[in-house]
Every structure is written in C-alpha cells, then in structure tokens.
Design a protein around this motif. Structure first.
Motif, PDB file in Angstrom:
ATOM      1  N   PRO A   1     -57.261   6.091 -43.680  1.00 46.45           N
ATOM      2  CA  PRO A   1     -56.148   5.163 -44.203  1.00 46.45           C
ATOM      3  C   PRO A   1     -56.853   4.167 -44.994  1.00 46.45           C
ATOM      4  O   PRO A   1     -56.259   3.822 -46.335  1.00 46.45           O
ATOM      5  CB  PRO A   1     -55.557   4.592 -43.127  1.00 46.45           C
TER       6      PRO A   1
ATOM      7  N   TYR B   1     -58.071   5.783 -48.371  1.00 47.27           N
ATOM      8  CA  TYR B   1     -57.039   6.262 -49.107  1.00 47.27           C
ATOM      9  C   TYR B   1     -56.368   5.048 -49.752  1.00 47.27           C
ATOM     10  O   TYR B   1     -55.791   5.082 -51.060  1.00 47.27           O
ATOM     11  CB  TYR B   1     -56.182   7.213 -48.373  1.00 47.27           C
TER      12      TYR B   1
ATOM     13  N   LEU C   1     -51.289   8.865 -41.937  1.00 40.97           N
ATOM     14  CA  LEU C   1     -52.594   9.149 -42.865  1.00 40.97           C
ATOM     15  C   LEU C   1     -53.738   9.747 -41.703  1.00 40.97           C
ATOM     16  O   LEU C   1     -54.468  10.802 -42.159  1.00 40.97           O
ATOM     17  CB  LEU C   1     -52.998   7.819 -43.522  1.00 40.97           C
TER      18      LEU C   1
ATOM     19  N   THR D   1     -52.870  13.303 -40.811  1.00 41.89           N
ATOM     20  CA  THR D   1     -53.189  13.904 -42.175  1.00 41.89           C
ATOM     21  C   THR D   1     -54.687  14.405 -42.190  1.00 41.89           C
ATOM     22  O   THR D   1     -54.993  15.436 -42.549  1.00 41.89           O
ATOM     23  CB  THR D   1     -52.415  13.515 -43.355  1.00 41.89           C
ATOM     24  N   ARG D   2     -55.356  13.522 -42.156  1.00 43.00           N
ATOM     25  CA  ARG D   2     -56.707  13.465 -42.224  1.00 43.00           C
ATOM     26  C   ARG D   2     -57.293  14.867 -41.360  1.00 43.00           C
ATOM     27  O   ARG D   2     -58.218  15.421 -41.555  1.00 43.00           O
ATOM     28  CB  ARG D   2     -57.582  12.378 -41.718  1.00 43.00           C
TER      29      ARG D   2
ATOM     30  N   VAL E   1     -50.991  14.118 -49.384  1.00 38.55           N
ATOM     31  CA  VAL E   1     -50.474  12.944 -48.772  1.00 38.55           C
ATOM     32  C   VAL E   1     -48.954  12.644 -49.021  1.00 38.55           C
ATOM     33  O   VAL E   1     -48.233  12.473 -48.495  1.00 38.55           O
ATOM     34  CB  VAL E   1     -51.486  11.772 -48.815  1.00 38.55           C
TER      35      VAL E   1
ATOM     36  N   CYS F   1     -46.715  12.368 -46.201  1.00 37.80           N
ATOM     37  CA  CYS F   1     -46.258  11.074 -45.812  1.00 37.80           C
ATOM     38  C   CYS F   1     -45.160  10.208 -46.468  1.00 37.80           C
ATOM     39  O   CYS F   1     -44.911   9.047 -46.247  1.00 37.80           O
ATOM     40  CB  CYS F   1     -47.554  10.199 -45.468  1.00 37.80           C
TER      41      CYS F   1
END
Length: 607
Positions: A171, A174, A193, A196-197, A340, A344
């Motif tokens: 996060p 990003y 985030l 998602t990683r 992303v 998100c």
C-alpha cells in the motif's frame, strides 16, 4: 625421596592403624573430630570424644566401638550429596563456560548484525524512497522483530515475517511511489491493497527469493540457538540430578565409614571407587550416545553458519532484496494500477501532475569494514568453540573415571579402603559404565533410569534425528536446486515448493505467486502467456471471498477466482494518473520498457 618417604610412612601408619583395629584396640576420635570440623560436615557436638558402642548405625555398622553416631551418618549423607554436586560442577565448569560463553557471543553478534541490518534498511527508505520513509519505519521494525523472535525459537516462520512485511509495504509503494496523487488511503482501501498483493505479486520473484535465502541462513541460526540452550540444560540437569538412597549410602560407606574407625587419611581403592561412581552415575552415562551425536549436530550447524548460509550476510542482504522488489513494482506501475483499479476501485486523486518517487540509485552503506571485523571475530570464536566441544564427545562416558581421578582414590599407595577394611588391593569385579552393566555391580543396586535423565535423552534424540538430519536433506536439496536453476524463468516463477514449516516458511506456497505480470505491446500478460481478463462485476466477489478468510498463513487461501488467464488479446487502458512519470500510459510503457531492458529486472514475455 621425600615424597616416597612420606608415602611409605603413610602406608606404615595405615597398616599399623588397621592392625590395631584388628587387634581390638579402640580407634582415636580426635582425628575424626578434626576432619568433621574442617570439612564442615556438621556441628562438632555430634562427634563423640571417645569411641562408643553405637548400636543404631545404618551404614557404617561393621565394627564397634566406633567414633560415629546415627546423627553423624545423616550429616555424612548430606555431605556426599553436596560434594558430589560440587565435583560434577567442577568437571562441568569448562564445558559449561564454553557453551554459555558461545551463547552470549552468538546473541551479542546476532543482535549487532540485526541492528546493523535494520539501520541499513531504514537508510534505504530515507535515501531512496523518502515519500514513504516515515510510514515504512513500522513495517521495517516489525520485520526485524519477527526475524529476531524466529531465531530465538518463537513459534513463527520466516515466510510469515517476510510476506507480512510485503503486505504492509505494497500500500505504501502503490500510494506513495506508483500513484503519489492518492489522497484517500482509507483503512478499507489499504486492506484491499494488502489482499491484492497476495495475488498480483507486485514485487515479482524478489519476495520469494528473500524468503528462500533468509530461510537457509536463519534456519541454521535458529537451530544453533536451540542447540546451545539444550546443551546448557543438559549440563544443569546432570549437575543437580538427585542421588538415590542406595547411591548416597554407598558414597558414605566409601568416603566416611573409614572415619568411624579413626582412619581419616585412607582413600578408596580405584576399582572400588569406579564401581560406586559408575553405579551412582549409571543414568548420566546413558547420555553418552546422544551427547556424541549432539556434538556432531553442533559441528554441522556451526559449519553451516560459517559457509554459504551465513547469518550476517543474509541479514545484510535484506535491504538489497527490498530495494529490488520496490524497483520491480515501480517499473510495472501501469499494469499494477490497472489491475488494482478493477479490484479495489479508483481512489480520490489530488489535482495536478504529481511525479512519483523516482528510481534513485542507492549507494551501499559504508559498514563493510565493521562487518568484516565482526565476521572474522565470530568465526574465530566458532572455531575455538567447536574444537573444544569435539574434545568433549566422551564426557558422559568417562565421567565416573574423572571423578575417581586425583585425590579421591589411593593410586600411589599399596593400601586402600575397599568398603570394609584397609587392604592392599580391591578384589571384587569392576563393572563397565552404563545402565545395563550395573546388574553385576557388587557395591550398590541400580533400579532404573532417572526420569529427568530420560527426558534429556529424549530431547537430545529428537533434536539430533528429527531436526538436524531432516534439515540437512533440505539444505542439500536447496543447494541442488540453486545449482541447477540456471537463472531460467521457470525457476523464478515457481512457488515456494521445497520450503516448508521446518525451514522457516510455509508449505502451501500459493500465497507468493498467483499471477506474474509483464508488459508487452501495451498488454498486461499473465505468467503463463495469456492476458488478464477481469470484469467490474467480479470485484464484489473477490472482496467478499477475501474477507471471509482471516490472516492465517498456515492455511492455503483462495486466489482471486475472477482473474483468469485467457489466450485472447485484451488491452488494459491506463490513464495518466497511473503512469510512473505522470505523462501518460504510452510514455510510461515506453519508458518502463527502456528501463526494463537496461536494468534487466523484469522477465521477458513469452513470444
């Protein structure tokens, strides 16, 4: 001549005293009182001034009259327990000193290297990634705290520590480097985030490589720390192992029953002493086989740490692994942003053209000389330590012989005490060491293995067989895999496979690489050669699926099911807000590909 004359006079005196006792003359209690006082065995008032016909003696009851009383026997039993502990402590002193000293040196060196590595990593963010340096301080601290706890034996894994760090780092990378215009970094968006990683793998193979390399080195350090603690436990337990009733009585008979007859200078016969000590230490001698194996395991672990799996080198390499991982994410910024956004959503952006964190070449810190000196010092201590420990392989097999050496027995005289009388030689059978041999011991009965020693043997056996041998196979497999990888892309993309809980990392591996992206002709391509195909309607399902699974790395978690690879071409559009430089997607892709080629940090897409 003086020494020989003294021994001759002593022999004549002992023979005369024994002859006097045989003729029925009463012993003198003066020497008994003196010895009782000098050895601090008990209150002097317990010793009679003249021999008495003591009828209730339990141990030294062979002759009367006697200078001993029942209260004196009780004091003698307390004395032999104390003396036995002191004798074993004296034997253990150098061994214990070496183990405790090396434990202290290892911990001090480990803490020093850990602080140095943490400071180096903090310097990385403060020098090259200033926009996120302040926020990255806590994840960095947690990473090194987790590493410290792992080495000290905590119930955690290297993989858990590393992936937890990268979960917290993404996060920040990003929102501060890839898209510095993000202003709404809410808790929900940050959590998205993080989750998602785990699926898009923004840090490429660097996070996995960091797990593998640290697992190799930190495993050996963790096992050595446990080995040193176990060695200290073995020594402390054997020092304070309780004496059986039979043993304490046998020791009193051997060391103090002659005093009851006024023979305070007589010493036990060598064979007699060996029988008594081997019987008393039968359980302790059973440690011999596992102790020998323990020394071999200790040598193996020490060599592992001094070889390619060096602790200090692994810790010093953390900052570089993190730097490479961040560079990889920056160079793939447009593709990561596109993915992303679908998972998100698009956060609020600040107006204007904000440049992201630039890729700043990081100059290596200047601690090389300090590291080399510390490394050389620790290696010297390791060599000294392991050389001494190798000489202690037979320590528990020969402990009875060591105790019967020196002043305890009569070696230079032709007379000695055999438990009943002064004799010229001990004629009973001398048994060997070990529990089974004591069935033929003429001096005391040995009833079985001491439960505390049995527990120690089990601990040593488990440590030697389950941990060291299994881990040795794993390290050999690691070495074989490293030698055969050849830098191919298939090796870089595979999951953690061979790395499991005993190595300091998990067995599932599906948390590290679910999909790896590369850039080719404006497309986001999956590692298998296909393209990412995601629809906005898939986002609620993904988030719902993720939130139903708590953060437990010991259980496999589902990947984003709606992200699938296909063989059809699909173009991912990227707006200017997602570019690394803020000048538009095409420029970003072009510049990324140029840097990609120059630095060789991304894998080529399949043709």
């Amino acid at each position: 001549m003086a020494a020989g004359g003294s021994r001759g006079l002593l022999r004549l005196w002992l023979l005369a005293a024994a002859a006097g006792l045989a003729a029925g003359r009463a012993p003198s209690c003066h020497e008994v009182r003196t010895a009782f006082q000098l050895r601090q065995i008990g209150p002097l008032k317990l010793v009679p001034d003249v021999p008495t016909a003591e009828a209730d003696l339990q141990i030294c009851q062979d002759r009367a009259p006697t200078c001993c009383t029942k209260k004196m026997e009780e004091s003698y039993q307390a004395a032999v327990r104390r003396e036995r502990t002191q004798s074993i402590q004296a034997l253990n002193f150098e061994l214990k000193y070496m183990i405790v000293g090396h434990t202290t040196a290892f911990q001090e060196a480990f803490e020093s290297f850990l602080r140095l590595a943490e400071n180096r990593t903090r310097s990385l963010f403060e020098t090259a990634y200033r926009p996120m340096a302040k926020e990255a301080a806590e994840p960095v601290k947690e990473l090194f705290t987790d590493i410290s706890l792992y080495i000290l034996g905590a119930d955690t894994t290297v993989e858990n520590a590393v992936l937890r760090f990268f979960d917290s780092l993404f996060p920040l990378v990003y929102s501060r480097l890839i898209n510095p215009g993000i202003t709404d970094l809410s808790e929900d968006y940050t959590e998205c985030l993080r989750l998602t990683r785990q699926d898009i793998n923004p840090f490429g193979h660097y996070s996995k490589n960091m797990v593998t390399e640290l697992s190799k080195s930190l495993w050996a350090s963790r096992m050595l720390s446990q080995a040193l603690s176990l060695g200290t436990e073995v020594i402390n337990t054997t020092e304070h192992a309780a004496l059986t009733k039979e043993c304490s009585r046998a020791l009193v008979r051997m060391q103090y029953c002659p005093h009851c007859q006024g023979l305070t200078l007589i010493r036990p016969c060598v064979g007699y002493c060996l029988n008594v000590m081997r019987g008393c230490l039968a359980s302790v001698s059973e440690l011999d086989m596992q102790w020998r194996e323990y020394i071999s395991t200790l040598e193996y672990l020490t060599n592992e740490m001094a070889a390619s799996h060096d602790l200090e080198m692994a810790l010093m390499g953390i900052w570089n692994s993190i730097n490479e991982a961040i560079l990889h994410a920056q160079l793939n910024g447009p593709q990561l942003s596109a993915t992303v956004d679908k998972v998100c959503g698009q956060p609020k952006q600040q107006e204007g053209n904000l440049s992201s964190g630039h890729i700043v070449p990081l100059k290596e810190a200047t601690e090389a000389q300090t590291l080399v000196l510390a490394h050389a010092s620790l290696n010297n201590k390791r060599r000294e330590f392991i050389n001494y420990m190798k000489r202690s392989r037979t320590f528990y097999a020969s402990i009875a012989e060591r105790l019967c050496d020196g002043d305890l027995v009569m070696r230079d005289s032709s007379t000695c005490w055999n438990g009943e009388d002064v004799v010229e030689s001990y004629t009973s059978r001398v048994v060997s060491s070990g529990l089974k041999a004591q069935i033929n011991n003429p001096e005391l009965k040995v009833r079985g293995l001491d439960p505390l020693i049995s527990t120690l043997i089990d601990k040593l056996q488990n440590f030697n067989q389950l941990d060291a041998e299994k881990a040795k196979l794993k390290l050999e497999r690691w070495a074989s895999r490293d030698a055969g990888s050849g830098g191919g892309r298939s090796e870089e993309l595979e999951t953690s496979g061979d790395c499991d809980d005993e190595d300091g990392c998990q067995g599932s591996g599906d948390r590290i690489h679910t999909a790896v992206l590369c850039c080719k002709e404006g497309r986001v391509t999956a590692s298998g050669g296909g393209n990412l195909n995601m629809t906005p309607s898939s986002v609620p399902d993904i988030l719902k699926d993720k939130k139903t699974h708590p953060e437990n790395r010991n259980e496999p978690k589902p990947t984003v099911r709606k992200i699938v690879t296909t063989t059809t071409a699909s173009t991912v559009k990227s707006s200017s807000k997602h570019s690394v430089t803020g000048n538009g997607s095409s420029a970003a892709l072009s510049s990324s590909l140029v840097i990609l080629t120059a630095l060789a940090v991304l894998w080529p897409c399949p043709p």
